[in-house]
Design a protein around this motif. Structure first.
Motif, short mmCIF file in Angstrom:
data_model
loop_
_atom_site.label_atom_id
_atom_site.label_comp_id
_atom_site.label_asym_id
_atom_site.label_seq_id
_atom_site.Cartn_x
_atom_site.Cartn_y
_atom_site.Cartn_z
N PHE B 75 0.84 -1.20 0.00
CA PHE B 75 0.00 0.00 0.00
C PHE B 75 0.88 1.25 0.00
O PHE B 75 2.06 1.19 0.34
CB PHE B 75 -0.94 0.00 1.21
N ARG B 76 0.28 2.37 -0.43
CA ARG B 76 0.98 3.66 -0.38
C ARG B 76 0.64 4.31 0.95
O ARG B 76 -0.44 4.10 1.47
CB ARG B 76 0.51 4.57 -1.52
N GLU B 79 -2.79 5.67 1.48
CA GLU B 79 -3.95 4.78 1.40
C GLU B 79 -4.37 4.28 2.77
O GLU B 79 -5.36 3.57 2.90
CB GLU B 79 -3.62 3.56 0.53
#
Lengths: 434, 153
Positions: B75-76, B79
């Motif tokens: 995930f970033r 996010e």
């Protein structure tokens, strides 16, 4: 006047360590004022048993990210004494350089990231990044250079690998050491002087609190003792490090899973303030001038001044690191192999000043070079009883202040000691945004 | 793509060592030659020394995501909600969320940061990974490979 007071600060909720400030006063009588430790890093001993002398320092250095270097050096010294391994002058100098880097890093982080927010009345370092970005960037620059001392000398900054029993597996190059020296002179020294300016502006915020305390640190004949020396008490003077059990007296208390310590009184203090009180005569002029500007005087019994003692000491670490590099280069760097031929298998003690105070490791080796018994006494454990005693004197003195102010003073007191109770797991806690 | 892979965690704390194990797997398989591998262990603040705006970063860490042990999620940072839990009593409390927050404030937060989290099964003082997390290591390496070389070249 307030005669009833109840404070419970549940601060440390990390997986591996948990400490609460608990204060309870009823009808003007202080019933409780203590730092309760629910879990503390005291698992070293069990992990060390049966390990070979090559492994001991690697294991202990991995217990804590920030204190790793101190554990490693102390462990190596204990092993070398137990196995009769002599080390060269070059090895000692390189280790002293590592200790300066670690002390610099820890002291600077503590002053800027923990103490400064208190002095400025902000809850954490984050508001400072917005209001004083240049100060935070300076702190990070100093931390990085301190880290780089470790990188150059030990191969890796946080978990050093080249220091082994008997010496180093790799010696830094002349070019690397000269590079460090240049950066220490060009960057670290000016940054240190700017740090003194910053701290001078904030030092007026340090609470005025004094309690007669026994201070214990190393003391040597030659230098400001960090790497080795006798154990020295401000109450009773110097004894050899072989007396460390009598100079710690670890005992179990009901409100802490970490043992408490005492020697001549109900408690004692270790750390930068203890080093200052015992060894200020060995500091360089730059540090002594900083002490004068920051109001740190010999025989100081205000625990909040530990932060100032750390800052003062940082100047010495930077300049003595330069002096050590000069000596190493004058002597000529020798590509020597570590001395790893044991001449005996017995018991050895390592005593080192790490940023939070005096650290002891004691190992007993069997005939196969494996650890049969290990004992580690960490600085934070030694300070816990002293923190409680400080709180018991402090609370009645400030009882007329608001609960918020009392709580802040108690938190600042604990922070002044920079306790290392949550130093092992760094799990990431994640909530996905729906 | 020019990517830095950064491991966070303590390999003497069971599955917290998954980041280091991933770096070891990359080194042993030689699957990503020339890529920069960095292990910052438990010093999350050291992340600030290694984040370079303009370069891509993949950070591997054990993460409590409320999933099954061994689950891997990439995930970033934007996010997710990374809980800041600086403990205020010691600098030991600094973690990734704090490092990201500080990096953003001083303008050092790179645009491209991918976090690969592995749900741990066993967090106790001991070396070695649990079986489920050890089994997740190749999946983490595949995710990194796909990120470094999206065309699968």
């Amino acid at each position: 006047m307030s005669t009833n007071l109840e404070i419970k600060v549940e601060h440390l909720t990390r997986v591996e360590g948990h400490g609460d400030i608990v204060v309870n006063m009823r009808d003007g009588v202080l019933e409780k004022a203590q730092l309760e430790i629910v879990e503390a890093p005291r698992y070293f001993e069990a992990m060390l048993k049966g390990r070979s002398f090559h492994e001991a320092a690697i294991i202990t250095s991995r217990i804590c990210g920030i204190c790793s270097l101190g554990h490693q050096i102390t462990s190596l010294k204990a092993t070398e004494q137990a196995l009769g391994l002599e080390v060269s002058e070059q090895t000692v100098l390189l280790r002293k350089l590592l200790i300066h880097g670690a002390a610099l890093q820890s002291n600077i982080l503590h002053a800027y990231f923990l103490a400064a927010p208190d002095f400025l009345g902000v809850g954490s370092v984050f508001p400072l990044v917005g209001s004083h970005p240049e100060v935070v960037v300076r702190a990070l620059r100093m931390k990085r250079l301190a880290n780089d001392i470790g990188d150059v000398v030990s191969g890796r900054a946080v978990h050093p690998i080249t220091p082994v029993p008997g010496g180093f597996t790799r010696i830094p190059t002349e070019k690397e050491l000269l590079g460090l020296k240049q950066r220490l002179l060009d960057d670290m020294v000016p940054d240190f002087l700017a740090t003194v300016d910053t701290m001078e502006a904030l030092a007026g915020m340090i609470p005025d609190f004094t309690r007669e305390t026994e201070f214990i640190s190393l003391r040597g004949d030659d230098d400001y003792a960090l790497y080795d020396g006798d154990i020295c008490s401000t109450d009773t003077g110097r004894v050899p490090d072989s007396d460390y059990m009598a100079m710690t007296n670890e005992h179990v208390v009901s409100h802490s899973t970490s043992k408490h310590c005492k020697v001549n009184r109900s408690s004692y203090m270790v750390g930068a303030l203890a080093r200052w009180n015992n060894n200020h005569d060995k500091l360089c002029d730059v540090s002594l001038q900083a002490a004068e500007r920051l109001g740190l005087k010999p025989n100081c019994h205000n625990p909040y001044m530990n932060t100032i003692a750390q800052v003062v000491e940082a100047g010495h670490c930077a300049l003595d690191a330069v002096a050590i590099i000069d000596t190493l280069l004058e002597n000529g760097l020798k590509d020597e192999a570590p001395n790893q031929e044991p001449t005996k298998f017995g018991t050895g003690i390592g005593a080192t000043e790490v940023p939070r105070g005096i650290l002891y490791h004691e190992y007993t080796y069997d005939r196969k070079g494996r650890i049969a018994k290990a004992n580690c006494v960490i600085p934070t454990g030694q300070n816990l009883a002293n923190i409680d005693d400080d709180m018991k004197k402090l609370v009645p003195e400030v009882i007329n202040e608001s609960k918020a102010d009392i709580t802040l003073k108690l938190e600042m007191l604990v922070r002044a000691y920079d306790p290392c109770i949550s130093c092992s797991v760094h799990l990431l806690d994640v909530d996905f945004i729906e | 793509m020019d990517v830095k892979v950064i491991a966070v965690g303590n390999s003497f704390y069971g599955d917290d060592g998954v980041g280091a194990a991933v770096l070891d797997a990359i080194r042993e398989s030689d699957s990503l030659p020339g890529i920069e591998l960095i292990d910052i262990h438990t010093d999350a603040l050291a992340l600030l020394d290694h984040l370079e705006p303009g370069r891509a970063h993949i950070i591997v860490d054990a993460a409590q995501m409320g999933l099954e042990p061994g689950d891997v999620v990439a995930f970033r940072p934007d996010e997710v909600k990374l809980r800041i839990r600086q403990d205020n009593l010691s600098v030991h409390g600094f973690g990734l969320p704090e490092a990201f927050a500080m990096a953003r404030q001083i303008g050092r937060m790179p645009e491209k940061v991918l976090i690969v989290g592995v749900e741990p099964a066993r967090i106790v003082i001991d070396t070695g990974l649990s079986d489920v997390v050890a089994a997740a290591v190749p999946r983490v390496v595949s995710i990194i490979q796909a990120e470094v070389d999206p065309d699968g070249g």
